[in-house]
Write a protein that holds these residues in place. Structure first.
Motif, PDB file in Angstrom:
ATOM      1  N   GLU A  51       0.827  -1.207   0.000  1.00 40.01           N
ATOM      2  CA  GLU A  51       0.000   0.000   0.000  1.00 40.01           C
ATOM      3  C   GLU A  51       0.860   1.255   0.000  1.00 40.01           C
ATOM      4  OE1 GLU A  51      -3.974  -1.607   2.381  1.00 40.01           O
ATOM      5  OE2 GLU A  51      -2.360  -0.602   3.466  1.00 40.01           O
ATOM      6  N   PHE A  52       1.917   1.235   0.801  1.00 48.79           N
ATOM      7  CA  PHE A  52       2.798   2.402   0.868  1.00 48.79           C
ATOM      8  C   PHE A  52       3.483   2.655  -0.472  1.00 48.79           C
ATOM      9  CE2 PHE A  52       7.149   4.004   1.427  1.00 48.79           C
ATOM     10  CZ  PHE A  52       6.853   5.287   1.875  1.00 48.79           C
ATOM     11  N   ALA A  55      15.259  13.397   3.806  1.00 55.76           N
ATOM     12  CA  ALA A  55      13.994  13.051   3.165  1.00 55.76           C
ATOM     13  C   ALA A  55      14.085  11.673   2.513  1.00 55.76           C
ATOM     14  CB  ALA A  55      13.625  14.112   2.127  1.00 55.76           C
ATOM     15  N   LEU A  56      15.195  11.395   1.838  1.00 64.73           N
ATOM     16  CA  LEU A  56      15.371  10.081   1.215  1.00 64.73           C
ATOM     17  C   LEU A  56      15.501   8.981   2.262  1.00 64.73           C
ATOM     18  CD1 LEU A  56      17.877  10.995  -1.647  1.00 64.73           C
ATOM     19  CD2 LEU A  56      15.403  10.682  -1.804  1.00 64.73           C
ATOM     20  N   ARG A  57      16.197   9.288   3.353  1.00 69.17           N
ATOM     21  CA  ARG A  57      16.298   8.295   4.427  1.00 69.17           C
ATOM     22  C   ARG A  57      14.934   8.004   5.035  1.00 69.17           C
ATOM     23  NH1 ARG A  57      21.245  10.967   5.569  1.00 69.17           N
ATOM     24  NH2 ARG A  57      20.206  12.327   7.084  1.00 69.17           N
ATOM     25  N   GLY A  58      14.068   9.026   5.078  1.00 71.04           N
ATOM     26  CA  GLY A  58      12.731   8.822   5.610  1.00 71.04           C
ATOM     27  C   GLY A  58      11.941   7.808   4.796  1.00 71.04           C
ATOM     28  N   VAL A  59      12.095   7.848   3.485  1.00 67.50           N
ATOM     29  CA  VAL A  59      11.426   6.875   2.616  1.00 67.50           C
ATOM     30  C   VAL A  59      11.970   5.476   2.896  1.00 67.50           C
ATOM     31  CG1 VAL A  59      11.036   6.152   0.229  1.00 67.50           C
ATOM     32  CG2 VAL A  59      10.999   8.591   0.822  1.00 67.50           C
ATOM     33  N   ARG A  60      13.288   5.362   2.972  1.00 64.25           N
ATOM     34  CA  ARG A  60      13.887   4.052   3.241  1.00 64.25           C
ATOM     35  C   ARG A  60      13.481   3.525   4.615  1.00 64.25           C
ATOM     36  NH1 ARG A  60      18.397   6.642   0.623  1.00 64.25           N
ATOM     37  NH2 ARG A  60      19.443   7.006   2.614  1.00 64.25           N
ATOM     38  N   GLN A  61      13.390   4.427   5.583  1.00 63.45           N
ATOM     39  CA  GLN A  61      12.981   4.010   6.914  1.00 63.45           C
ATOM     40  C   GLN A  61      11.557   3.453   6.907  1.00 63.45           C
ATOM     41  OE1 GLN A  61      14.631   3.730   9.683  1.00 63.45           O
ATOM     42  NE2 GLN A  61      12.885   3.189  10.979  1.00 63.45           N
ATOM     43  N   ARG A  62      10.668   4.110   6.172  1.00 65.62           N
ATOM     44  CA  ARG A  62       9.277   3.634   6.107  1.00 65.62           C
ATOM     45  C   ARG A  62       9.206   2.274   5.417  1.00 65.62           C
ATOM     46  NH1 ARG A  62       5.267   2.659   8.605  1.00 65.62           N
ATOM     47  NH2 ARG A  62       3.184   3.140   7.852  1.00 65.62           N
ATOM     48  N   ILE A  63       9.985   2.100   4.343  1.00 63.01           N
ATOM     49  CA  ILE A  63      10.044   0.798   3.679  1.00 63.01           C
ATOM     50  C   ILE A  63      10.537  -0.254   4.659  1.00 63.01           C
ATOM     51  CG2 ILE A  63      11.254  -0.543   1.907  1.00 63.01           C
ATOM     52  CD1 ILE A  63      11.216   1.979   0.153  1.00 63.01           C
ATOM     53  N   VAL A  97       4.781  -2.358  -8.385  1.00 57.22           N
ATOM     54  CA  VAL A  97       4.978  -2.798  -7.002  1.00 57.22           C
ATOM     55  C   VAL A  97       4.791  -4.301  -6.875  1.00 57.22           C
ATOM     56  CG1 VAL A  97       4.072  -2.649  -4.648  1.00 57.22           C
ATOM     57  CG2 VAL A  97       4.396  -0.568  -6.001  1.00 57.22           C
ATOM     58  N   ASP A  98       3.772  -4.852  -7.505  1.00 52.07           N
ATOM     59  CA  ASP A  98       3.541  -6.293  -7.413  1.00 52.07           C
ATOM     60  C   ASP A  98       4.738  -7.068  -7.967  1.00 52.07           C
ATOM     61  OD1 ASP A  98       1.093  -5.968  -6.237  1.00 52.07           O
ATOM     62  OD2 ASP A  98      -0.059  -6.203  -8.093  1.00 52.07           O
ATOM     63  N   PHE A  99       5.294  -6.601  -9.076  1.00 52.16           N
ATOM     64  CA  PHE A  99       6.449  -7.275  -9.666  1.00 52.16           C
ATOM     65  C   PHE A  99       7.665  -7.150  -8.751  1.00 52.16           C
ATOM     66  CE2 PHE A  99      10.041  -7.826 -12.542  1.00 52.16           C
ATOM     67  CZ  PHE A  99       9.637  -8.905 -13.304  1.00 52.16           C
ATOM     68  N   SER A 100       7.844  -5.968  -8.154  1.00 46.85           N
ATOM     69  CA  SER A 100       9.007  -5.721  -7.302  1.00 46.85           C
ATOM     70  C   SER A 100       8.957  -6.522  -6.008  1.00 46.85           C
ATOM     71  CB  SER A 100       9.109  -4.228  -6.976  1.00 46.85           C
ATOM     72  OG  SER A 100       9.247  -3.460  -8.148  1.00 46.85           O
ATOM     73  N   LEU A 101       7.765  -6.713  -5.465  1.00 47.47           N
ATOM     74  CA  LEU A 101       7.634  -7.406  -4.184  1.00 47.47           C
ATOM     75  C   LEU A 101       7.454  -8.915  -4.326  1.00 47.47           C
ATOM     76  CD1 LEU A 101       5.403  -5.024  -2.035  1.00 47.47           C
ATOM     77  CD2 LEU A 101       7.894  -5.234  -2.076  1.00 47.47           C
TER      78      LEU A 101
END
Length: 217
Positions: A82-83, A123-131, A184-188
């Protein structure tokens, strides 16, 4: 009688500047064109912003704030899928957001203060942290599995940023693939569990007992 100040003009200028700087770069951006997009003359731009640099920074800060809110944990976003779908969909609809940050990181790298550059990296680290947080959640509830959570986080984040880079640099080539759900489906797919898959991940090599993600990103 003086003409009343348009209270929405500053925001229109920031949004117009975001589109202009993202598409033309800092050097190629034209203040008259930005003013025209916002419905004012070049003089109207200078009424709100003293310089081209100040307007550029205002546009960067606006979109950075929007992105910060996007990656902040919210109750309705409960899975990594979802994210990521929401994140890609946002950028597909607002390419100026990532375009501005690329101009900041390349063309403007030496023009602004260290704090501005550090904010960009944060900001980029924030995205990685959420992932990372959502991947951890998925490994704990059994919906995802990986033998190396730290590397998986890095690869997923790199995939997302690579997709956005191609969309920005080669929009026509990327157009057939601008479908967040499919990407996303392909990546995950490599991390999704099957019925007989383990329900938790062992720690990454070198990780301490009970620590899910090392090294830090």
């Amino acid at each position: 009688m003086a003409k009343p100040v348009d209270p929405a003009l500053r925001q229109r200028l920031i949004e117009a500047a975001g589109r202009e700087f993202a598409s033309a770069g800092f050097a190629g951006a034209n203040l008259s064109r930005i003013g025209s997009l916002a419905g004012v003359t070049k003089g109207g731009v200078y009424f709100h912003f003293r310089s081209k640099e100040e307007l550029f920074y205002a546009a960067v800060e606006y979109w950075r704030t929007v992105l910060r809110e996007l990656v902040t944990p919210r109750g309705e976003v409960t899975t990594l899928r979802e994210f990521l779908v929401g994140y890609l969909d946002f950028h597909f609809r607002h390419p100026e957001a990532s375009g501005l940050l690329r101009v900041l990181a390349s063309e403007m790298h030496g023009r602004f203060t260290t704090q501005v550059r550090e904010d960009h990296q944060a900001a980029l680290r924030g995205v990685r942290q959420r992932i990372r947080e959502l991947l951890m959640q998925g490994t704990h509830d059994g919906s995802l599995f990986t033998t190396d959570p730290a590397l998986a986080t890095f690869v997923i984040a790199a995939t997302v940023e690579g997709v956005l880079s191609l969309v920005h640099s080669s929009p026509q080539d990327a157009e057939p693939f601008r479908h967040p759900e499919s990407v996303v489906d392909f990546s995950l797919a490599p991390y999704e569990t099957s019925p007989d898959a383990p329900t938790s991940s062992p720690p990454a090599p070198g990780a301490s007992e009970g620590v899910d993600f090392l090294p830090p990103l």
